[in-house]
Motif scaffolding. Sequence first.
Motif, short mmCIF file in Angstrom:
data_model
loop_
_atom_site.label_atom_id
_atom_site.label_comp_id
_atom_site.label_asym_id
_atom_site.label_seq_id
_atom_site.Cartn_x
_atom_site.Cartn_y
_atom_site.Cartn_z
N PHE A 20 0.87 -1.27 0.03
CA PHE A 20 -0.06 0.09 0.15
C PHE A 20 0.81 0.98 -0.19
N THR A 21 1.81 1.29 0.80
CA THR A 21 2.95 2.19 0.84
C THR A 21 3.63 2.43 -0.44
N LYS A 22 3.99 1.27 -1.28
CA LYS A 22 4.55 1.61 -2.39
C LYS A 22 3.76 1.89 -3.49
N ALA A 23 2.51 1.63 -3.46
CA ALA A 23 1.47 2.00 -4.41
C ALA A 23 1.01 3.59 -4.19
N ARG A 24 1.49 4.02 -3.05
CA ARG A 24 0.72 5.56 -2.53
C ARG A 24 -0.67 5.54 -2.50
N ILE A 25 -1.09 4.57 -1.59
CA ILE A 25 -2.68 4.44 -1.44
C ILE A 25 -2.83 3.95 -0.32
N ASN A 26 -3.56 4.72 0.49
CA ASN A 26 -3.99 4.29 2.02
C ASN A 26 -5.62 3.28 1.96
#
Length: 235
Positions: free
Chosen positions: A107-113
């Motif tokens: 999720f951090t890698k994809a820049r999404i929460n």
Amino acid sequence: MDILNILFSALGSIIALFIITKLIGNKQMSQLDLFDYINGITIGSIAAEMATSLEGDFLKPLVAMTVYGLVVFIISILVSKSISMRRLFVGRSVLLYDKGKIYDRNFTKARININEFLNQCRVNGYFNLADLETAIMEPDGRISFLPKAELRPVTPQDLQITPQQERPVYNVILDGYILEENLKSTGNNPTWLMNELAKQKIKHVEDVFLATCDANNHLSVYYKVGKKPSNDKFQ
């Protein structure tokens, strides 16, 4: 004189922008990666500066546009030929959810929460994560969802039936003009077309707004109505 300079500069920027966009290729906004998006904005900004240049020096922005266009073109060639270049410039898919597990580091890698992820789940019709087997963030930012087998739509194969394969429908008349190549692709000729139109009591091709021919040689004709509807039911 300034008006003439802007006029010719604007026309030049439009021509240059048209050539560069044809060179780069056509993509929908949803298909653009971040690099393509930023380059598109930059080229458009340079074209605007070129169009409104009062000094008459449109050669510098033209060269800059050309450089940007060539770089994007070269990168597109490299991306199509090399997997490593594709991963560098386009990115790769990121696994967010699989078999009941949420991969928080991805999720951090994809820049999404998690809230954004759940929102996308609901938008795509999944209000319960238990209904999902896998969710993947694609390089263009969209999320692909794979539902569990028992919850996916039923297919003809599941029902053990074999439906007839559908084929593309050809436009054979468009805005009153016969499309000769499309008509030929259906295995028909203008004589057949006129006979079919006559069966539907149509005397002139000019009266047809659209006519299509399917794989069963069925001609569907849509007339030019020539008037506005009395009311708009969709307002």
